[in-house]
Scaffold this motif. Structure first.
Motif, PDB file in Angstrom:
ATOM      1  N   LEU A  45      36.060  30.912  47.252  1.00  0.00           N
ATOM      2  CA  LEU A  45      35.145  31.682  48.077  1.00  0.00           C
ATOM      3  C   LEU A  45      33.955  32.089  47.219  1.00  0.00           C
ATOM      4  O   LEU A  45      34.130  32.601  46.107  1.00  0.00           O
ATOM      5  N   SER A  47      30.940  34.577  47.448  1.00  0.00           N
ATOM      6  CA  SER A  47      30.569  35.697  48.315  1.00  0.00           C
ATOM      7  C   SER A  47      29.446  36.531  47.720  1.00  0.00           C
ATOM      8  O   SER A  47      29.546  37.029  46.597  1.00  0.00           O
ATOM      9  N   TYR A  83      38.046  42.571  49.648  1.00  0.00           N
ATOM     10  CA  TYR A  83      38.711  41.275  49.774  1.00  0.00           C
ATOM     11  C   TYR A  83      40.193  41.399  49.440  1.00  0.00           C
ATOM     12  O   TYR A  83      41.059  40.865  50.150  1.00  0.00           O
ATOM     13  N   ILE A  94      43.583  37.697  44.798  1.00  0.00           N
ATOM     14  CA  ILE A  94      42.272  37.116  44.555  1.00  0.00           C
ATOM     15  C   ILE A  94      41.823  37.443  43.139  1.00  0.00           C
ATOM     16  O   ILE A  94      42.313  38.394  42.513  1.00  0.00           O
ATOM     17  N   GLN A  96      38.251  37.708  40.524  1.00  0.00           N
ATOM     18  CA  GLN A  96      36.791  37.749  40.470  1.00  0.00           C
ATOM     19  C   GLN A  96      36.286  36.729  39.463  1.00  0.00           C
ATOM     20  O   GLN A  96      36.808  36.613  38.361  1.00  0.00           O
ATOM     21  N   VAL A 128      37.120  34.375  43.852  1.00  0.00           N
ATOM     22  CA  VAL A 128      35.941  34.777  44.612  1.00  0.00           C
ATOM     23  C   VAL A 128      34.773  34.802  43.631  1.00  0.00           C
ATOM     24  O   VAL A 128      34.719  35.656  42.739  1.00  0.00           O
ATOM     25  N   ASN A 130      30.730  34.887  42.387  1.00  0.00           N
ATOM     26  CA  ASN A 130      29.440  35.503  42.669  1.00  0.00           C
ATOM     27  C   ASN A 130      28.610  35.389  41.397  1.00  0.00           C
ATOM     28  O   ASN A 130      29.163  35.218  40.302  1.00  0.00           O
TER      29      ASN A 130
END
Length: 344
Positions: A45, A47, A83, A94, A96, A128, A130
């Motif tokens: 993901l 995000s 999340y 999840i 990071q 996830v 970013n």
């Protein structure tokens, strides 16, 4: 067999309300749908939303670079906690993954990133990703998370890349969703609304631009509406959104990485003879270079442009542009070997 890789990108406007608050109904829906897909795919993901989540804690937020970095520092843990909360009922942990351009421009670091993701997948954990806005240098930032999602998809050899939007997909001039795009050309790009959301950095132009790169690398791309019921599941099933068909691509993984993940530092303009040679998969020689437009060092990646300044290839330099300028008349001076050139 190894599961196919699925990359799903959520923009700020897709997962937040107009006031910037995270839309927890959307996050809950994402968790439910992704839970249905985890047995079939290795999922990443990508995000946005950290800056939007954190800026309300800053007095008189004005959007300066330092304020954006501070907002991201506040918002990243808030975003991940949401999340984590909505994935927990499905027993999904999840992780990071804050990324910077150097993680993709340096192949050794890129391979370490890939190995980390594979370890997470092996343990049932969904990363996830970013951008690391807190420390990213202005000149080395991703243009937006559409680019980050594309670099992950291309570099990891994903089978499918999904871009979520606040509308149903790519819209034609009558405002209807275009169900399928065979090839992304100027006529398709002209459909994109050039307006950006007040919350995010990207827009449809960005999505189509990076979808074009991904499809050229053989990846199926779907641009879908996040507010469509079961939007993710239906996009994968081909029932909603805009499907951008993948193009045939037999490029090895290293060349895909070179074409998409490397940090371009220079640019040269070449003549028609060099262009013909490159199209025949030959090396770039100094004699075919008309001008050095932007300097580079040996080992760095540079763009090759034609006389209309269209980017036709990227390459890893064998020598610096300074040496090229000094010895430009030496016909056998090899600027980039054929194995280190990717035609675009």
């Amino acid at each position: 067999m190894t599961k196919p890789i699925l990359v799903i990108k959520f923009g700020t406007a897709s997962i937040t309300h107009e006031n910037g608050e995270l839309d927890e109904t959307i996050v809950a829906s994402i968790a439910r749908q992704v839970a249905d897909l985890r047995e079939e795919y290795n999922i990443v993901l990508v995000s946005s939303g950290a800056v939007a989540a954190g800026k309300k804690y800053l007095k008189q937020y004005g959007g300066t670079m330092s304020e954006r970095k501070a907002a991201a520092a506040i918002g990243n843990p808030l975003l991940l906690s949401k999340y984590a909360r909505y994935f927990a009922p499905y027993d999904i942990a999840i992780a990071q993954s804050l990324c910077e351009r150097r993680h993709f421009s340096n192949r050794a670091q890129f391979l370490q990133l890939k190995k980390t993701y594979e370890e997470l997948w092996d343990n049932g954990v969904i990363p996830v990703a970013n951008e690391n806005d807190v420390v990213s240098d202005l000149e080395l930032k991703f243009s937006d998370n559409d680019e980050l999602a594309t670099l992950i998809a291309v570099g990891f050899g994903a089978s499918m890349l999904l871009f979520s939007t606040s509308v149903g997909g790519v819209l034609d001039r009558e405002g209807k969703v275009v169900p399928q795009i065979n090839a992304i050309d100027e006529s398709i790009l002209s459909l994109a609304d050039t307006k950006k959301s007040s919350l995010g950095l990207g827009g449809m132009v960005s999505k189509l631009t990076f979808a074009r790169l991904a499809t050229r690398m053989g990846i199926k791309v779907v641009i879908f509406g996040i507010h469509t019921p079961d939007g993710i599941l239906n996009a994968i099933a081909g029932k909603t959104g805009t499907l951008c068909l993948p193009q045939p691509c037999s490029m090895p993984a290293r060349k895909k990485w070179l074409a998409s993940g490397s940090l371009v530092t220079g640019r040269v303009l070449v003549d028609d003879g060099a262009l013909t040679a490159l199209q025949k998969r030959r090396s770039l020689l100094a004699v075919g270079v008309l001008t050095v437009l932007e300097r580079f060092e040996g080992g760095e990646v540079f763009e090759i442009v034609d006389e209309e300044h269209n980017v036709i290839a990227v390459a890893r330099a064998k020598v610096s542009s300074d040496l090229l300028s000094e010895d430009s008349k030496v016909q056998n001076l090899e600027i980039a070997h054929a194995d280190d050139i990717v035609l675009l």
